[in-house]
Design an enzyme around this catalytic site. Structure first.
Site, mmCIF file in Angstrom:
data_model
loop_
_atom_site.group_PDB
_atom_site.id
_atom_site.type_symbol
_atom_site.label_atom_id
_atom_site.label_comp_id
_atom_site.label_asym_id
_atom_site.label_seq_id
_atom_site.Cartn_x
_atom_site.Cartn_y
_atom_site.Cartn_z
ATOM 1 N N ASP A 1 -10.785 -10.671 26.470
ATOM 2 C CA ASP A 1 -11.958 -11.289 25.724
ATOM 3 C C ASP A 1 -11.955 -10.458 24.661
ATOM 4 O O ASP A 1 -11.352 -9.225 24.367
ATOM 5 C CB ASP A 1 -13.130 -11.103 26.452
ATOM 6 C CG ASP A 1 -14.261 -11.726 25.926
ATOM 7 O OD1 ASP A 1 -14.263 -12.475 25.297
ATOM 8 O OD2 ASP A 1 -15.453 -10.783 26.043
ATOM 9 N N ASP B 1 -15.239 -10.113 21.985
ATOM 10 C CA ASP B 1 -16.345 -9.449 21.571
ATOM 11 C C ASP B 1 -16.898 -8.444 22.972
ATOM 12 O O ASP B 1 -17.027 -8.896 23.919
ATOM 13 C CB ASP B 1 -17.422 -10.389 21.310
ATOM 14 C CG ASP B 1 -17.434 -11.150 20.156
ATOM 15 O OD1 ASP B 1 -16.575 -10.517 19.160
ATOM 16 O OD2 ASP B 1 -17.602 -12.217 20.068
#
Length: 177
Positions: A8, A10
């Site tokens: 991922d 953020d």
């Protein structure tokens, strides 16, 4: 087929909802988390490709132009290269949060697409993220999963940061060689 690391963006690679930045809407708001770029370099040195899979609903909601998102990702690639690492591809879902698409995590669409195009064995790969939706997407795709942050989580492993998760992720990837 190859094994890979899916990350991922953020909260795993860069700051979000921090004192310096709420959301990353331009390159000046992209602050890598300590050791994140180095972690990618370590995965690469061990022979694994790294992919980023990120929900970017701000595009669909009109808060972020897609061309700015592309610039942000080019900047991310550059920062990682500066530390000796390489991200093979950054996939993103630009749909609105409630669009109901399969590409938006917790849907596994981005992982399935990347795996098909890059000959990746999802069952031998790892998905790491800082939200349970990342873990769900990884599990739906058949990956082993690592939660980055403070638990609880349904992930296979929990680590406080990507950098601290490097060896556990490499251990997961080396299983069933």
């Amino acid at each position: 087929m190859e094994k890979a690391v899916f990350l991922d963006r953020d909260g795993v690679l860069n700051e979000m909802l921090s004192n310096r930045v709420k959301f990353v809407n331009n390159t000046g708001q992209l602050y890598l988390l300590e050791g994140a770029a180095e972690a990618i370099a370590e995965f690469n040195k061990a022979g694994y490709e790294v992919f980023v899979v990120t929900n970017q609903g701000g595009v669909g909601l009109g808060y972020l132009k897609e061309k700015n998102l592309v610039r942000i990702h080019e900047h991310l690639q550059s920062l990682v290269r500066d530390k000796g690492g390489s991200i093979t591809e950054i996939a993103y879902c630009a749909h609105r949060p409630n669009a109901g698409c399969e590409c938006r995590k917790p849907g596994p669409g981005m992982l399935f697409d990347l795996a098909a195009r890059h000959n990746i064995d999802l069952s031998g790969s790892v998905m790491a993220g800082d939200h349970e939706r990342d873990i769900e997407a990884g599990k739906k795709a058949g990956c082993k999963t690592v939660f980055i942050g403070d638990g609880p989580s349904s992930a296979d492993l929990i680590a406080p940061s990507l950098h601290s998760a490097v060896q556990p992720i490499l251990d997961l990837l080396s299983e069933n060689k």
